[in-house]
Enzyme design. Structure first.
Site, mmCIF file in Angstrom:
data_model
loop_
_atom_site.group_PDB
_atom_site.id
_atom_site.type_symbol
_atom_site.label_atom_id
_atom_site.label_comp_id
_atom_site.label_asym_id
_atom_site.label_seq_id
_atom_site.Cartn_x
_atom_site.Cartn_y
_atom_site.Cartn_z
ATOM 1 N N ASP A 14 -0.003 -6.265 1.600
ATOM 2 C CA ASP A 14 -0.573 -7.845 2.074
ATOM 3 C C ASP A 14 0.414 -8.126 2.668
ATOM 4 O OD1 ASP A 14 -2.686 -9.528 2.476
ATOM 5 O OD2 ASP A 14 -2.323 -10.158 0.713
ATOM 6 N N HIS A 31 -0.291 -5.069 11.410
ATOM 7 C CA HIS A 31 -0.525 -3.899 10.922
ATOM 8 C C HIS A 31 0.218 -2.798 11.238
ATOM 9 C CE1 HIS A 31 -3.814 -5.555 9.272
ATOM 10 N NE2 HIS A 31 -4.279 -6.262 9.629
ATOM 11 N N LEU A 125 3.833 14.905 -4.841
ATOM 12 C CA LEU A 125 3.333 13.089 -4.563
ATOM 13 C C LEU A 125 1.430 13.346 -4.496
ATOM 14 C CD1 LEU A 125 3.903 10.464 -4.685
ATOM 15 C CD2 LEU A 125 4.102 10.141 -2.231
HETATM 16 C C1 FPP Z 1 -3.242 -6.592 4.452
HETATM 17 O O1 FPP Z 1 -2.613 -7.508 5.342
HETATM 18 C C2 FPP Z 1 -3.309 -5.123 5.156
HETATM 19 C C3 FPP Z 1 -4.626 -4.678 5.695
HETATM 20 C C4 FPP Z 1 -6.197 -5.832 5.329
HETATM 21 C C5 FPP Z 1 -4.086 -3.270 5.730
HETATM 22 C C6 FPP Z 1 -3.005 -2.855 5.819
HETATM 23 C C7 FPP Z 1 -3.071 -1.038 6.422
HETATM 24 C C8 FPP Z 1 -2.402 -0.841 6.575
HETATM 25 C C9 FPP Z 1 -1.085 -1.020 6.399
HETATM 26 C C10 FPP Z 1 -1.888 0.394 7.815
HETATM 27 C C11 FPP Z 1 -2.325 1.863 7.759
HETATM 28 C C12 FPP Z 1 -2.039 2.336 6.431
HETATM 29 C C13 FPP Z 1 -1.930 3.312 5.855
HETATM 30 C C14 FPP Z 1 -2.550 4.337 4.302
HETATM 31 C C15 FPP Z 1 -2.834 4.406 7.069
HETATM 32 P P1 FPP Z 1 -3.363 -8.953 6.004
HETATM 33 O O2 FPP Z 1 -3.868 -8.167 7.450
HETATM 34 O O3 FPP Z 1 -4.538 -9.668 4.777
HETATM 35 O O4 FPP Z 1 -1.863 -10.271 5.811
HETATM 36 P P2 FPP Z 1 -2.398 -12.108 6.323
HETATM 37 O O5 FPP Z 1 -2.486 -12.081 4.706
HETATM 38 O O6 FPP Z 1 -1.001 -12.269 6.393
HETATM 39 O O7 FPP Z 1 -3.042 -12.349 6.798
#
Ligand code: FPP
Length: 230
Positions: A14, A31, A125
Site C-alpha cells: 500500500d 505504481h 519460491l
Molecule cells: C496500493 O497502493 C497498491 C496497488 C493498488 C497496486 C499494487 C501494484 C504494484 C505494486 C505494481 C505491480 C506489482 C506486481 C506484483 C505485478 P494505493 O494506490 O492504494 O496507495 P495509496 O493508499 O497511497 O492511494
C-alpha cells in the site's frame, strides 16, 4: 535470520498512489515505482529461504479507481510479466495468479496462464500474485465450486474447503505485512490469515526495501504464536 519451514509471508503493497503524489508525479508513477520494488522483495525472500510469498497487486474493489489509474495498472502488469518472466524462469520460481482472472483482457489472461504453465514444475519460491482478488469473492467462488460438485453438507471438511480456495496447496499465512500506515486487512486472504501475525509499517510500498523486510521478520520472530491455545 531464523524462519520456520514452509514460511508464508503475505504483503499488502500500500501507499503507491501517495508516493507518486509526494514525489510530484502522479499515482501511476507511484505504481511503477512500486513494481520496481517487487524484484528486491523477491530476491531477498529467496535469500532468506522464504518458501511462499503472496502479493496483493489488484483487488476486486480496485476497478472503482479512475480509468487513468486502472489502465496504468494494466499496462504495468503486462510490463511486469514481460520484463520479469526470464528472471522468474531462471530462478526456479513457481508463479500462481490468485483471484478471478476472467475480468482481465484476453491478452493479459493469456500472459498470466502462460507464466503459470511455464513455472508449474519449479521447486523454488512459490510466488502468488493476487489479481482481481478479494477474500469474500474467493470464499464465494470456492463455495460455488463445492456446491457444483454436490458435496453433502456432512462431508465438507476444512481440508476440502481449503482445496477449493485459490491458494490450494499453500500453507496458511504466517506473517501479513501492510505498508503505508493503514491498519486494515482490506479483504485480503481472510481465510488463510486467520492466525497470521500482523506487521504494520508507515513506510510507503515504493520505499520498502530488503532492510524493511528483515525488520518485519525480526518482529515476527519476537512473537509467541499460540493458535488459540496458551
Ligand atoms: C496500493 O497502493 C497498491 C496497488 C493498488 C497496486 C499494487 C501494484 C504494484 C505494486 C505494481 C505491480 C506489482 C506486481 C506484483 C505485478 P494505493 O494506490 O492504494 O496507495 P495509496 O493508499 O497511497 O492511494
Amino acid at each position: 535470520m531464523q524462519l520456520p519451514d514452509n514460511f508464508h509471508i503475505a504483503v499488502i503493497m500500500d501507499g503507491n498512489g501517495r508516493w507518486g503524489e509526494i514525489h510530484k508525479k502522479n499515482r501511476v508513477a507511484g505504481h511503477e515505482a512500486g513494481m520496481n520494488r517487487v524484484g528486491e522483495l523477491f530476491d531477498e525472500s529467496t535469500k532468506l529461504g522464504i518458501r511462499h510469498l503472496t502479493l496483493f497487486a489488484f483487488s476486486t474493489e480496485n476497478w472503482k479507481r479512475s480509468s487513468f489509474e486502472v489502465n496504468g495498472l494494466m499496462r504495468i502488469f503486462r510490463e511486469y510479466i514481460k520484463r520479469e518472466s526470464a528472471k522468474i524462469l531462471g530462478e526456479n520460481v513457481r508463479v500462481k495468479f490468485i483471484g478471478d482472472k476472467a475480468a482481465f483482457s484476453k491478452d493479459l489472461i493469456a500472459m498470466m496462464i502462460s507464466l503459470e504453465d511455464q513455472t508449474k514444475e519449479n521447486t523454488g519460491l512459490q510466488l502468488n500474485v493476487a489479481m482481481n482478488y478479494g477474500g469474500h469473492d474467493e470464499i464465494l467462488r470456492a463455495t460455488r465450486k463445492l456446491l457444483a460438485q454436490n458435496i453433502a453438507p456432512e462431508d465438507l471438511t476444512k481440508e476440502l474447503f481449503e482445496n477449493a480456495l485459490d491458494t490450494a496447496g499453500t500453507p496458511p499465512v504466517d506473517l501479513l505485512v501492510r505498508t503505508s500506515g493503514e491498519q486494515r486487512i482490506s479483504n485480503f486472504l481472510l481465510w488463510q490469515a486467520a492466525y497470521a501475525e500482523l506487521y504494520f509499517t508507515d513506510t510507503l510500498w515504493p520505499d520498502f526495501d530488503a532492510n524493511e523486510l528483515k525488520k518485519s521478520i525480526a518482529y515476527y520472530n519476537e512473537r509467541t504464536r499460540r493458535f488459540g491455545g496458551n
